[in-house]
Design a protein around this motif. Structure first.
Motif, PDB file in Angstrom:
ATOM      1  N   ILE A  51       0.862  -1.205   0.000  1.00 61.15           N
ATOM      2  CA  ILE A  51       0.000   0.000   0.000  1.00 61.15           C
ATOM      3  C   ILE A  51       0.892   1.246   0.000  1.00 61.15           C
ATOM      4  O   ILE A  51       0.690   2.192  -0.767  1.00 61.15           O
ATOM      5  N   ALA A  52       1.918   1.233   0.848  1.00 63.37           N
ATOM      6  CA  ALA A  52       2.828   2.388   0.925  1.00 63.37           C
ATOM      7  C   ALA A  52       3.505   2.622  -0.426  1.00 63.37           C
ATOM      8  O   ALA A  52       3.628   3.765  -0.888  1.00 63.37           O
ATOM      9  N   PHE A  53       3.920   1.540  -1.084  1.00 60.54           N
ATOM     10  CA  PHE A  53       4.608   1.656  -2.382  1.00 60.54           C
ATOM     11  C   PHE A  53       3.667   2.286  -3.424  1.00 60.54           C
ATOM     12  O   PHE A  53       4.100   3.132  -4.216  1.00 60.54           O
ATOM     13  N   ALA A  54       2.392   1.887  -3.413  1.00 61.07           N
ATOM     14  CA  ALA A  54       1.439   2.428  -4.388  1.00 61.07           C
ATOM     15  C   ALA A  54       1.315   3.955  -4.220  1.00 61.07           C
ATOM     16  O   ALA A  54       1.373   4.705  -5.200  1.00 61.07           O
ATOM     17  N   PHE A  55       1.204   4.411  -2.971  1.00 61.11           N
ATOM     18  CA  PHE A  55       1.085   5.864  -2.749  1.00 61.11           C
ATOM     19  C   PHE A  55       2.396   6.579  -3.102  1.00 61.11           C
ATOM     20  O   PHE A  55       2.390   7.666  -3.663  1.00 61.11           O
ATOM     21  N   LEU A  57       4.564   5.685  -5.364  1.00 61.11           N
ATOM     22  CA  LEU A  57       4.714   5.761  -6.828  1.00 61.11           C
ATOM     23  C   LEU A  57       3.830   6.853  -7.425  1.00 61.11           C
ATOM     24  O   LEU A  57       4.258   7.551  -8.348  1.00 61.11           O
ATOM     25  N   LEU A  58       2.610   7.025  -6.884  1.00 61.33           N
ATOM     26  CA  LEU A  58       1.737   8.081  -7.408  1.00 61.33           C
ATOM     27  C   LEU A  58       2.393   9.451  -7.202  1.00 61.33           C
ATOM     28  O   LEU A  58       2.379  10.307  -8.088  1.00 61.33           O
ATOM     29  N   ALA A  59       2.973   9.640  -6.006  1.00 58.76           N
ATOM     30  CA  ALA A  59       3.649  10.923  -5.743  1.00 58.76           C
ATOM     31  C   ALA A  59       4.892  11.053  -6.639  1.00 58.76           C
ATOM     32  O   ALA A  59       5.219  12.143  -7.115  1.00 58.76           O
ATOM     33  N   TYR A  60       5.560   9.940  -6.892  1.00 58.12           N
ATOM     34  CA  TYR A  60       6.816   9.904  -7.652  1.00 58.12           C
ATOM     35  C   TYR A  60       6.601  10.286  -9.126  1.00 58.12           C
ATOM     36  O   TYR A  60       7.436  10.936  -9.733  1.00 58.12           O
ATOM     37  N   VAL A  61       5.435   9.854  -9.693  1.00 60.23           N
ATOM     38  CA  VAL A  61       5.227  10.093 -11.130  1.00 60.23           C
ATOM     39  C   VAL A  61       4.370  11.330 -11.422  1.00 60.23           C
ATOM     40  O   VAL A  61       4.196  11.684 -12.590  1.00 60.23           O
ATOM     41  N   TRP A 154      12.215   5.086  -2.662  1.00 61.23           N
ATOM     42  CA  TRP A 154      12.024   4.308  -3.905  1.00 61.23           C
ATOM     43  C   TRP A 154      13.088   3.200  -3.972  1.00 61.23           C
ATOM     44  O   TRP A 154      12.785   2.047  -4.273  1.00 61.23           O
ATOM     45  N   LEU A 155      14.339   3.575  -3.670  1.00 58.18           N
ATOM     46  CA  LEU A 155      15.452   2.620  -3.762  1.00 58.18           C
ATOM     47  C   LEU A 155      15.287   1.441  -2.794  1.00 58.18           C
ATOM     48  O   LEU A 155      15.499   0.280  -3.164  1.00 58.18           O
ATOM     49  N   ILE A 156      14.869   1.746  -1.557  1.00 58.56           N
ATOM     50  CA  ILE A 156      14.709   0.670  -0.569  1.00 58.56           C
ATOM     51  C   ILE A 156      13.579  -0.275  -0.990  1.00 58.56           C
ATOM     52  O   ILE A 156      13.690  -1.498  -0.885  1.00 58.56           O
ATOM     53  N   PHE A 157      12.479   0.296  -1.506  1.00 60.44           N
ATOM     54  CA  PHE A 157      11.401  -0.563  -2.013  1.00 60.44           C
ATOM     55  C   PHE A 157      11.921  -1.448  -3.140  1.00 60.44           C
ATOM     56  O   PHE A 157      11.652  -2.649  -3.180  1.00 60.44           O
ATOM     57  N   MET A 158      12.655  -0.830  -4.063  1.00 58.31           N
ATOM     58  CA  MET A 158      13.091  -1.571  -5.252  1.00 58.31           C
ATOM     59  C   MET A 158      14.045  -2.702  -4.879  1.00 58.31           C
ATOM     60  O   MET A 158      13.958  -3.793  -5.438  1.00 58.31           O
ATOM     61  N   GLN A 159      14.952  -2.441  -3.920  1.00 61.07           N
ATOM     62  CA  GLN A 159      15.869  -3.528  -3.572  1.00 61.07           C
ATOM     63  C   GLN A 159      15.099  -4.671  -2.915  1.00 61.07           C
ATOM     64  O   GLN A 159      15.433  -5.839  -3.100  1.00 61.07           O
ATOM     65  N   TYR A 174       6.246  -9.839  -7.530  1.00 60.90           N
ATOM     66  CA  TYR A 174       7.477  -9.048  -7.335  1.00 60.90           C
ATOM     67  C   TYR A 174       8.028  -8.537  -8.661  1.00 60.90           C
ATOM     68  O   TYR A 174       8.604  -7.453  -8.716  1.00 60.90           O
ATOM     69  N   LEU A 175       7.816  -9.339  -9.722  1.00 61.25           N
ATOM     70  CA  LEU A 175       8.250  -8.887 -11.043  1.00 61.25           C
ATOM     71  C   LEU A 175       7.395  -7.682 -11.460  1.00 61.25           C
ATOM     72  O   LEU A 175       7.927  -6.661 -11.922  1.00 61.25           O
ATOM     73  N   LEU A 176       6.090  -7.775 -11.233  1.00 58.59           N
ATOM     74  CA  LEU A 176       5.187  -6.674 -11.608  1.00 58.59           C
ATOM     75  C   LEU A 176       5.508  -5.406 -10.814  1.00 58.59           C
ATOM     76  O   LEU A 176       5.568  -4.306 -11.363  1.00 58.59           O
ATOM     77  N   LEU A 177       5.738  -5.575  -9.507  1.00 57.14           N
ATOM     78  CA  LEU A 177       6.046  -4.400  -8.669  1.00 57.14           C
ATOM     79  C   LEU A 177       7.378  -3.779  -9.099  1.00 57.14           C
ATOM     80  O   LEU A 177       7.517  -2.553  -9.134  1.00 57.14           O
ATOM     81  N   SER A 178       8.357  -4.634  -9.456  1.00 61.23           N
ATOM     82  CA  SER A 178       9.658  -4.116  -9.893  1.00 61.23           C
ATOM     83  C   SER A 178       9.513  -3.367 -11.206  1.00 61.23           C
ATOM     84  O   SER A 178      10.110  -2.292 -11.397  1.00 61.23           O
ATOM     85  N   ILE A 179       8.705  -3.915 -12.131  1.00 62.13           N
ATOM     86  CA  ILE A 179       8.504  -3.237 -13.422  1.00 62.13           C
ATOM     87  C   ILE A 179       7.812  -1.888 -13.203  1.00 62.13           C
ATOM     88  O   ILE A 179       8.187  -0.878 -13.804  1.00 62.13           O
ATOM     89  N   ALA A 180       6.824  -1.851 -12.302  1.00 59.65           N
ATOM     90  CA  ALA A 180       6.122  -0.585 -12.024  1.00 59.65           C
ATOM     91  C   ALA A 180       7.119   0.458 -11.495  1.00 59.65           C
ATOM     92  O   ALA A 180       7.112   1.616 -11.918  1.00 59.65           O
ATOM     93  N   GLY A 181       7.986   0.033 -10.583  1.00 61.60           N
ATOM     94  CA  GLY A 181       8.971   0.953 -10.010  1.00 61.60           C
ATOM     95  C   GLY A 181       9.951   1.449 -11.061  1.00 61.60           C
ATOM     96  O   GLY A 181      10.286   2.638 -11.114  1.00 61.60           O
ATOM     97  N   LEU A 182      10.408   0.537 -11.934  1.00 67.95           N
ATOM     98  CA  LEU A 182      11.364   0.933 -12.976  1.00 67.95           C
ATOM     99  C   LEU A 182      10.707   1.852 -14.007  1.00 67.95           C
ATOM    100  O   LEU A 182      11.318   2.824 -14.459  1.00 67.95           O
TER     101      LEU A 182
END
Ligand code: HEM
Length: 199
Positions: A51-55, A57-61, A154-159, A174-182
């Motif tokens: 949930i935290a990652f989704a929020f 990413l929205l702020a990030y993009v 972002w970096l800590i989530f991605m690792q 995890y592949l989908l979440l990594s692709i979303a982050g990248l």
């Protein structure tokens, strides 16, 4: 009703309550929907992080989307609340991290304490300074704190996510979440070069 009236009504909605409230609702909803056989702490650690990652990413993009497409100004205006919604979900993650180590008795590695701890300190500092008075008082330091913190989180989530892709029999999530982050990073890099060219 005319489009202008609809737009005015939309922008007058209490977005702070809507965005932060949706984070709280997602947390409570996930807790209530916990599968019966789930190990509660592990399940909540995963849910809160996602949930935290989704929020985040929205702020990030938000800004890159406006720079690249002209759309998404509304999202830019909600960035403060997106950040606070992320901080709420990830503070609950912190609570479950404590519960996990207290209940399991597993050793906590120093590298996790240092890098994970710094992420929490940055996140809480960002949340505490997400108000107009702090923006005015801190000036350039505010920008530095929030830009560095955003990328560091972002970096800590991605690792965490990418690390879970390269294991035996990985879970595809995890592949989908990594692709979303990248993809979000690619948007930011593209927006950076577009703004430099048009500056
Ligand atoms: C001292 C700091 C932290 C500790 C000890 C910690 C501990 C944990 C533990 C035990 C899990 C569950 C692992 C599993 O089920 O395989 C987990 C999951 C996770 N944590 Fe944390 N965490 C910390 C900080 C953070 C921070 C700062 C972030 C992100 C900025 C983060 C992101 C994640 C992610 C992405 C997952 C995986 C979620 C999933 O499986 O979908 N953690 N953490």
């Amino acid at each position: 009703m005319s489009t202008t009236t609809t737009d005015a009504t939309f922008s007058q909605l209490p977005w702070r309550e809507v965005v932060i409230g949706s984070s709280a609702l997602l947390l409570v909803g996930s807790y209530l929907l916990m599968p019966e056989q789930a190990d509660a702490i592990g399940y909540m650690l995963r849910v809160t992080a996602r949930i935290a990652f989704a929020f985040l990413l929205l702020a990030y993009v938000a800004r890159p989307l406006v720079v690249l497409t002209g759309y998404g100004r509304w999202l830019v205006r909600q960035r403060r609340y997106l950040g606070l919604a992320m901080a709420l979900a990830h503070t609950v993650h912190f609570g479950y991290v404590v519960a996990f180590f207290v209940s399991s008795g597993e050793p906590l590695e120093w590298i996790t304490i240092v890098f994970g701890g710094l992420a929490f300190v940055l996140m809480w500092s960002m949340a505490a300074t997400s108000n107009n008075a702090s923006v005015r008082r801190l000036g350039k330091s505010w920008k530095r704190l929030h830009a560095f913190g955003l990328h560091y989180l972002w970096l800590i989530f991605m690792q965490s996510f990418v690390g879970r892709v390269f294991v035996d029999d990985p879970d595809m999530i995890y592949l989908l979440l990594s692709i979303a982050g990248l993809a979000a990073l690619v948007l930011r890099i593209a927006a950076y070069f577009v703004s430099r060219r048009t500056a």
